[in-house]
Scaffold this motif. Sequence first.
Motif, PDB file in Angstrom:
ATOM      1  N   ILE A  37       0.855  -1.183   0.000  1.00 30.67           N
ATOM      2  CA  ILE A  37       0.000   0.000   0.000  1.00 30.67           C
ATOM      3  C   ILE A  37       0.892   1.235   0.000  1.00 30.67           C
ATOM      4  N   LEU A  38       0.708   2.073  -0.999  1.00 27.21           N
ATOM      5  CA  LEU A  38       1.539   3.275  -1.111  1.00 27.21           C
ATOM      6  C   LEU A  38       0.957   4.476  -0.374  1.00 27.21           C
ATOM      7  N   LEU A  39      -0.381   4.553  -0.301  1.00 27.29           N
ATOM      8  CA  LEU A  39      -1.014   5.721   0.300  1.00 27.29           C
ATOM      9  C   LEU A  39      -2.272   5.288   1.044  1.00 27.29           C
ATOM     10  N   GLY A  40      -2.480   5.856   2.222  1.00 27.98           N
ATOM     11  CA  GLY A  40      -3.664   5.505   3.000  1.00 27.98           C
ATOM     12  C   GLY A  40      -3.551   4.111   3.589  1.00 27.98           C
ATOM     13  N   ASP A  41      -4.708   3.504   3.841  1.00 25.02           N
ATOM     14  CA  ASP A  41      -4.688   2.161   4.431  1.00 25.02           C
ATOM     15  C   ASP A  41      -5.442   1.128   3.602  1.00 25.02           C
ATOM     16  N   GLU A  42      -6.138   1.591   2.547  1.00 20.18           N
ATOM     17  CA  GLU A  42      -6.901   0.721   1.648  1.00 20.18           C
ATOM     18  C   GLU A  42      -7.801  -0.265   2.393  1.00 20.18           C
ATOM     19  N   GLY A  43      -8.245   0.114   3.580  1.00 17.03           N
ATOM     20  CA  GLY A  43      -9.161  -0.730   4.337  1.00 17.03           C
ATOM     21  C   GLY A  43      -8.513  -1.897   5.058  1.00 17.03           C
ATOM     22  N   VAL A  44      -7.190  -1.956   5.074  1.00 15.04           N
ATOM     23  CA  VAL A  44      -6.487  -3.041   5.769  1.00 15.04           C
ATOM     24  C   VAL A  44      -6.354  -2.646   7.233  1.00 15.04           C
ATOM     25  N   GLN A  49      -4.488   0.674  11.818  1.00 12.45           N
ATOM     26  CA  GLN A  49      -4.084   0.754  13.229  1.00 12.45           C
ATOM     27  C   GLN A  49      -2.700   1.381  13.358  1.00 12.45           C
ATOM     28  N   ALA A  50      -1.771   0.998  12.507  1.00 10.08           N
ATOM     29  CA  ALA A  50      -0.420   1.570  12.561  1.00 10.08           C
ATOM     30  C   ALA A  50      -0.459   3.063  12.250  1.00 10.08           C
ATOM     31  N   VAL A  51      -1.243   3.432  11.238  1.00  9.95           N
ATOM     32  CA  VAL A  51      -1.378   4.845  10.871  1.00  9.95           C
ATOM     33  C   VAL A  51      -1.971   5.637  12.032  1.00  9.95           C
ATOM     34  N   ARG A  52      -3.005   5.113  12.670  1.00  9.60           N
ATOM     35  CA  ARG A  52      -3.639   5.825  13.780  1.00  9.60           C
ATOM     36  C   ARG A  52      -2.728   5.887  15.011  1.00  9.60           C
ATOM     37  N   ALA A  53      -1.964   4.837  15.269  1.00  6.92           N
ATOM     38  CA  ALA A  53      -1.039   4.873  16.409  1.00  6.92           C
ATOM     39  C   ALA A  53      -0.018   5.992  16.213  1.00  6.92           C
ATOM     40  N   PHE A  54       0.516   6.102  14.995  1.00  6.07           N
ATOM     41  CA  PHE A  54       1.452   7.185  14.697  1.00  6.07           C
ATOM     42  C   PHE A  54       0.748   8.539  14.721  1.00  6.07           C
ATOM     43  N   GLY A  55      -0.411   8.602  14.080  1.00  2.00           N
ATOM     44  CA  GLY A  55      -1.160   9.859  14.017  1.00  2.00           C
ATOM     45  C   GLY A  55      -1.558  10.363  15.389  1.00  2.00           C
ATOM     46  N   ASN A  56      -2.027   9.464  16.242  1.00  2.00           N
ATOM     47  CA  ASN A  56      -2.438   9.872  17.576  1.00  2.00           C
ATOM     48  C   ASN A  56      -1.247  10.406  18.362  1.00  2.00           C
ATOM     49  N   ALA A  57      -0.104   9.752  18.222  1.00  2.39           N
ATOM     50  CA  ALA A  57       1.093  10.238  18.922  1.00  2.39           C
ATOM     51  C   ALA A  57       1.486  11.620  18.420  1.00  2.39           C
ATOM     52  N   THR A  58       1.396  11.830  17.099  1.00  3.79           N
ATOM     53  CA  THR A  58       1.767  13.145  16.570  1.00  3.79           C
ATOM     54  C   THR A  58       0.777  14.226  16.971  1.00  3.79           C
ATOM     55  N   GLU A  59      -0.431  13.831  17.362  1.00  7.57           N
ATOM     56  CA  GLU A  59      -1.420  14.793  17.836  1.00  7.57           C
ATOM     57  C   GLU A  59      -1.166  15.212  19.285  1.00  7.57           C
ATOM     58  N   TYR A  60      -0.656  14.309  20.104  1.00  7.67           N
ATOM     59  CA  TYR A  60      -0.512  14.585  21.533  1.00  7.67           C
ATOM     60  C   TYR A  60       0.915  14.915  21.976  1.00  7.67           C
ATOM     61  N   VAL A  61       1.914  14.357  21.328  1.00  6.78           N
ATOM     62  CA  VAL A  61       3.291  14.533  21.784  1.00  6.78           C
ATOM     63  C   VAL A  61       3.784  15.980  21.688  1.00  6.78           C
ATOM     64  N   PRO A  62       3.592  16.690  20.569  1.00  4.59           N
ATOM     65  CA  PRO A  62       4.177  18.034  20.471  1.00  4.59           C
ATOM     66  C   PRO A  62       3.757  19.002  21.583  1.00  4.59           C
ATOM     67  N   ALA A  63       2.472  19.049  21.908  1.00  7.97           N
ATOM     68  CA  ALA A  63       2.025  19.966  22.968  1.00  7.97           C
ATOM     69  C   ALA A  63       2.611  19.564  24.313  1.00  7.97           C
ATOM     70  N   GLY A  64       2.680  18.273  24.563  1.00 11.12           N
ATOM     71  CA  GLY A  64       3.271  17.802  25.819  1.00 11.12           C
ATOM     72  C   GLY A  64       4.743  18.187  25.918  1.00 11.12           C
ATOM     73  N   LEU A  65       5.464  18.015  24.821  1.00 11.38           N
ATOM     74  CA  LEU A  65       6.882  18.392  24.821  1.00 11.38           C
ATOM     75  C   LEU A  65       7.053  19.894  24.985  1.00 11.38           C
ATOM     76  N   ALA A  66       6.156  20.662  24.396  1.00 12.98           N
ATOM     77  CA  ALA A  66       6.222  22.121  24.575  1.00 12.98           C
ATOM     78  C   ALA A  66       6.104  22.475  26.052  1.00 12.98           C
ATOM     79  N   GLY A  67       5.173  21.829  26.752  1.00 16.22           N
ATOM     80  CA  GLY A  67       5.017  22.073  28.184  1.00 16.22           C
ATOM     81  C   GLY A  67       6.259  21.711  28.966  1.00 16.22           C
ATOM     82  N   LEU A  68       6.869  20.568  28.633  1.00 14.47           N
ATOM     83  CA  LEU A  68       8.099  20.144  29.317  1.00 14.47           C
ATOM     84  C   LEU A  68       9.229  21.142  29.087  1.00 14.47           C
TER      85      LEU A  68
END
Length: 133
Positions: A37-44, A49-68
């Motif tokens: 799969i080159l783009l997206g998840d094609e329903g797999v 799950q891998a995309v969302r695990a990465f995406g969720n981390a990128t949503e929460y980590v930056p603000a937390g690091l800014a606070g630290l």
Amino acid sequence: MDGVNLGHAASLWVGLHLLLLLVLSALVVRQRQKHKILLGDEGVPQVAQAVRAFGNATEYVPAGLAGLIVLDVASQSPLLVHIAGAILFAGRVIHAVGLSTSGGASIARSIGMTLTWLAYVFLIAATLFTAIV
């Protein structure tokens, strides 16, 4: 504090969170290669799950690091930075494991988000206290 070690405590947590993001990104690449799969998840589900695990981390980590970083640069106790950093990191790792292994609700996802929000509340209180005092 004399200013020489500003950012020293936060640097540990920035490094560990960057490592976590790199690992999660590599897991996305691995799943995409495995399923051709080159783009997206094609329903797999594994790719999604891998995309969302990465995406969720990128949503929460930056603000937390800014606070630290703000706490560290404002010369707050390194112990405060390490407590918040450890809680945030544990939350992000646990959540990523939970999301990577289950597309639905899971104990790991719940614990991970609870720890993440706990770290956020801690950082909110500490940064506002720092600004006021």
